[in-house]
Design a protein around this motif. Structure first.
Motif, mmCIF file in Angstrom:
data_model
loop_
_atom_site.group_PDB
_atom_site.id
_atom_site.type_symbol
_atom_site.label_atom_id
_atom_site.label_comp_id
_atom_site.label_asym_id
_atom_site.label_seq_id
_atom_site.Cartn_x
_atom_site.Cartn_y
_atom_site.Cartn_z
ATOM 1 N N UNK A 156 0.861 -1.180 0.000
ATOM 2 C CA UNK A 156 0.000 0.000 0.000
ATOM 3 C C UNK A 156 0.893 1.225 0.000
ATOM 4 N N UNK A 157 0.272 2.388 -0.085
ATOM 5 C CA UNK A 157 1.030 3.628 -0.020
ATOM 6 C C UNK A 157 1.270 4.084 1.403
ATOM 7 N N UNK A 158 0.826 3.297 2.389
ATOM 8 C CA UNK A 158 1.006 3.686 3.776
ATOM 9 C C UNK A 158 2.462 3.493 4.213
ATOM 10 N N UNK A 159 2.810 4.202 5.258
ATOM 11 C CA UNK A 159 4.126 4.002 5.876
ATOM 12 C C UNK A 159 3.951 3.174 7.140
ATOM 13 N N UNK A 160 5.009 2.495 7.535
ATOM 14 C CA UNK A 160 4.897 1.588 8.678
ATOM 15 C C UNK A 160 6.160 1.637 9.529
#
Length: 304
Positions: A156-160
């Motif tokens: 996804x385009x999310x950061x973690x």
């Protein structure tokens, strides 16, 4: 070219909220503004920068190519502004506003909720909302600041940020063991009653491994399917079958003798625990504070 002095920077935050919420109505609810006010601010922002950012129709709202680039830049500007405010006010400055957190039901109850209670004590001016469920949540559409997710992350385009890890243990109740005995090999699990999570991709198959690297796949033949981790634990405690359950959810049960580990040399594959947040450059101060609290709570106790 637009001049910076002609741009109201407060409108950048409204624009970012609209893009992330996906509509004026949802953004207005998140910001505590009226839908008309949000629309007016966006119209004025487009005039100030001399470019169209959004395409509005009766059915949907979409972001233009220029709007997408401006959104990415606006996120960085807002993040830099927040860091500047933190620098001048000091790291001990109270956090304010609202923090919306998403977590799996069992992990949310066992780990995230106590961490949020600790945050409320430290930052009484911070409003916190915890949303627990066992299905995938779109952070932007749901207005979630940070999600705590377990296992392998979907692309996804999310950061973690990784917070820690967990494994699954093979466990059963003493009553179950009295009836079925203790298996001596993973293959002996196949005919035994098994409590499995229906939400898993392959709920009937156990993927096990040993510390030295040996791996084995076991196809279970006698399965009770449930759709939440809490139900799987309850059914295992009731003797409905053996379970492959997360260590953080059953460690107390094992310590108290309510559950017994079967084949203790074998576990599920170690997996990670992550804080996932929308794609700004860095997590916000509120999110960073939660990450710090959870990491600290996950640290093993120091034997003194």
């Amino acid at each position: 070219m637009a001049d910076l002095k002609d741009v109201n920077l407060n409108r950048l935050a409204i624009f970012v909220a609209v893009v992330e919420a996906g509509s004026f109505t949802a953004a207005a609810a998140r910001l505590g503004l009226t839908k008309t006010m949000v629309s007016t601010h966006l119209q004025r922002l487009e005039r100030e920068i001399g470019a169209g950012l959004l395409v509005r129709t009766t059915r949907r709202l979409s972001v233009t190519e220029s709007g997408r680039a401006f959104y990415e830049a606006s996120c960085k500007i807002l993040q830099a502004a927040e860091e500047a405010l933190s620098a001048v006010s000091g790291e001990s400055a109270p956090l304010r506003g609202t923090l919306r957190v998403n977590a799996p039901i069992d992990y949310g109850a066992l780990v995230v909720t106590p961490a949020l209670v600790e945050m409320r004590r430290a930052y009484p001016e911070l409003d916190i909302e915890l949303v627990c469920n066992d299905h995938y949540v779109d952070l932007i559409a749901e207005g979630i600041d940070v999600a705590i997710r377990l296992g392998q992350l979907a692309d996804s385009g999310y950061r973690a940020v990784k917070l820690g890890g967990f494994v699954k243990w093979i466990v059963a109740s003493p009553e179950f063991i009295d009836t079925w005995g203790k298996p001596k090999t993973p293959a002996a699990l196949a005919p035994m009653p098994h409590v499995a999570l229906s939400v898993l991709q392959h709920p009937l198959t156990l993927e096990l491994q040993r510390a030295k690297g040996a791996k084995q796949s076991v196809r279970c033949e006698n399965v009770l399917l449930v759709n939440t981790a809490d139900a799987a634990r309850a059914a295992t405690l009731a003797g409905g079958g053996f379970g492959l359950l997360t260590d953080f959810s059953i460690a107390d049960d094992v310590a108290a003798g309510r559950l017994v580990r079967l084949l203790p040399d074998w576990t599920g594959k170690p997996k990670g625990i992550y804080a996932v947040f929308p794609p700004t450059r860095y997590p916000t101060a509120k999110v960073r504070a939660l990450i710090d609290v959870i990491r600290r709570r996950l640290e093993p106790p120091v034997n003194g």
